[in-house]
Design an enzyme around this catalytic site. Structure first.
Site, PDB file in Angstrom:
ATOM      1  N   HIS A   1      38.206  30.766  33.589  1.00 31.53           N
ATOM      2  CA  HIS A   1      38.481  32.020  34.307  1.00 31.53           C
ATOM      3  C   HIS A   1      37.403  32.236  35.373  1.00 31.53           C
ATOM      4  O   HIS A   1      36.228  31.923  35.149  1.00 31.53           O
ATOM      5  CB  HIS A   1      38.518  33.196  33.324  1.00 31.53           C
ATOM      6  CG  HIS A   1      39.104  34.424  33.943  1.00 31.53           C
ATOM      7  ND1 HIS A   1      38.401  35.218  34.811  1.00 31.53           N
ATOM      8  CD2 HIS A   1      40.347  34.960  33.860  1.00 31.53           C
ATOM      9  CE1 HIS A   1      39.183  36.209  35.231  1.00 31.53           C
ATOM     10  NE2 HIS A   1      40.370  36.071  34.659  1.00 31.53           N
TER      11      HIS A   1
ATOM     12  N   GLU B   1      44.937  31.936  39.859  1.00 29.49           N
ATOM     13  CA  GLU B   1      44.417  33.287  40.041  1.00 29.49           C
ATOM     14  C   GLU B   1      43.508  33.314  41.273  1.00 29.49           C
ATOM     15  O   GLU B   1      42.307  32.989  41.160  1.00 29.49           O
ATOM     16  CB  GLU B   1      43.604  33.726  38.817  1.00 29.49           C
ATOM     17  CG  GLU B   1      44.388  33.776  37.528  1.00 29.49           C
ATOM     18  CD  GLU B   1      43.787  34.762  36.518  1.00 29.49           C
ATOM     19  OE1 GLU B   1      44.540  35.611  36.048  1.00 29.49           O
ATOM     20  OE2 GLU B   1      42.577  34.686  36.236  1.00 29.49           O
TER      21      GLU B   1
HETATM   22  P1  13P Z   1      44.138  41.756  36.970  1.00 28.81           P
HETATM   23  O1  13P Z   1      45.559  41.641  36.478  1.00 28.81           O
HETATM   24  O2  13P Z   1      43.427  42.958  36.461  1.00 28.81           O
HETATM   25  O3  13P Z   1      44.082  41.598  38.452  1.00 28.81           O
HETATM   26  O4  13P Z   1      43.344  40.518  36.340  1.00 28.81           O
HETATM   27  C1  13P Z   1      43.878  39.246  36.442  1.00 28.81           C
HETATM   28  C2  13P Z   1      43.108  38.344  35.582  1.00 28.81           C
HETATM   29  O5  13P Z   1      41.958  38.055  35.842  1.00 28.81           O
HETATM   30  C3  13P Z   1      43.764  37.806  34.373  1.00 28.81           C
HETATM   31  O6  13P Z   1      43.056  36.765  33.816  1.00 28.81           O
END
Ligand code: 13P
Length: 249
Positions: free
Chosen positions: A93, A163
């Site tokens: 992450h 992400e």
């Molecule tokens: P948000 O949905 O709060 O933008 O976060 C995304 C995230 O980092 C999920 O791992």
């Protein structure tokens, strides 16, 4: 459809809030949507959450794992996570990378150990905003993928979460067609980079809410979502999972 809609609670929740979360979730989730859901509570709540959800068909995962057990003060082993019912773990992450200094090599090491120990993996990748703005997204992702999975024999359920760092918790998302293009690119690169030419499931994370999920799920190469903020509310998370049903997988 298993584990396509994943809630990453990050460092949130409490003994009381977790109970309220499940009540709200249960009251709003459609029966047929439950099996696509998974949640990753903080480690210390894994046991409580497993007990609360009891036999509901929600998968439980950990937000990260360490590469070993033993003399590693403060860390959490794969064995411990499995003991508490985790069927999979997130690794890589961007918050682990930026706040805790994890590198692609650390992520690769975690992936290899996890696969060895039969722990399913959701591996996060994503570019910073300056790379997005300068049109460097594909190169940035290529580099992350290459360093983490080159020549790795990937498990059948290996999943990538795309992400974009600048989309996390900001309310900003790439355009839906851009997300689709990047997911297709990720599938191609993983196929050509992994040892077993694996085409992974690719889910999207970054400011997903019940307001934008329907549009997101219409995109062909979007196989699900990794949800932070919006997953902290059981009703909102259920609404997103219900919308995924329309994808008709
Ligand atoms: P948000 O949905 O709060 O933008 O976060 C995304 C995230 O980092 C999920 O791992």
């Amino acid at each position: 459809m298993d584990r396509s809609i994943i809630g990453n609670w990050k460092s949130n929740g409490s003994l009381e809030l977790n109970k309220i979360w499940f009540k709200d979730f249960q009251e709003n989730i459609k029966d047929s949507a439950i099996s696509s859901t998974a949640i990753c509570p903080p480690y210390l709540y894994l046991d409580q959450v497993s007990n609360i959800i009891n036999k509901a068909n929600i998968s439980i995962g950990s937000q990260d794992i360490d590469i070993s057990n033993g003399a590693r003060t403060g860390s959490i082993s794969i064995e411990a996570c499995k003991d508490l019912g985790c069927q999979f773990s997130i690794i890589g992450h961007s918050e682990r990378r930026t706040l805790f200094g994890e590198t692609d090599l650390n992520v690769r090491e975690k992936l290899l150990v996890a696969q060895d120990k039969k722990m399913s993996i959701v591996m996060c990748i994503g570019e910073p905003e300056e790379d997005y703005l300068s049109g460097n997204t594909k190169d940035y992702l290529f580099n992350q993928i290459n360093k983490t999975i080159k020549n790795v024999d990937l498990a059948e359920d290996f999943t990538i979460a795309y992400e974009p760092i600048w989309a996390i918790g900001t309310g900003k998302l790439p355009k839906m067609h851009e997300i689709n293009t990047i997911h297709k690119y990720i599938k191609d690169i993983v196929q050509s980079t992994s040892k077993n030419s694996m085409v992974p499931k690719v889910i999207y994370g970054g400011s997903v809410t019940s307001e934008n999920a329907e549009e997101l799920f219409k995109e062909d190469c979007v196989d699900g979502a990794l949800i932070g903020g919006a997953s902290l509310n059981g009703k909102e998370f259920a609404k997103i999972a219900n919308q995924f049903l329309n994808k008709g997988l």
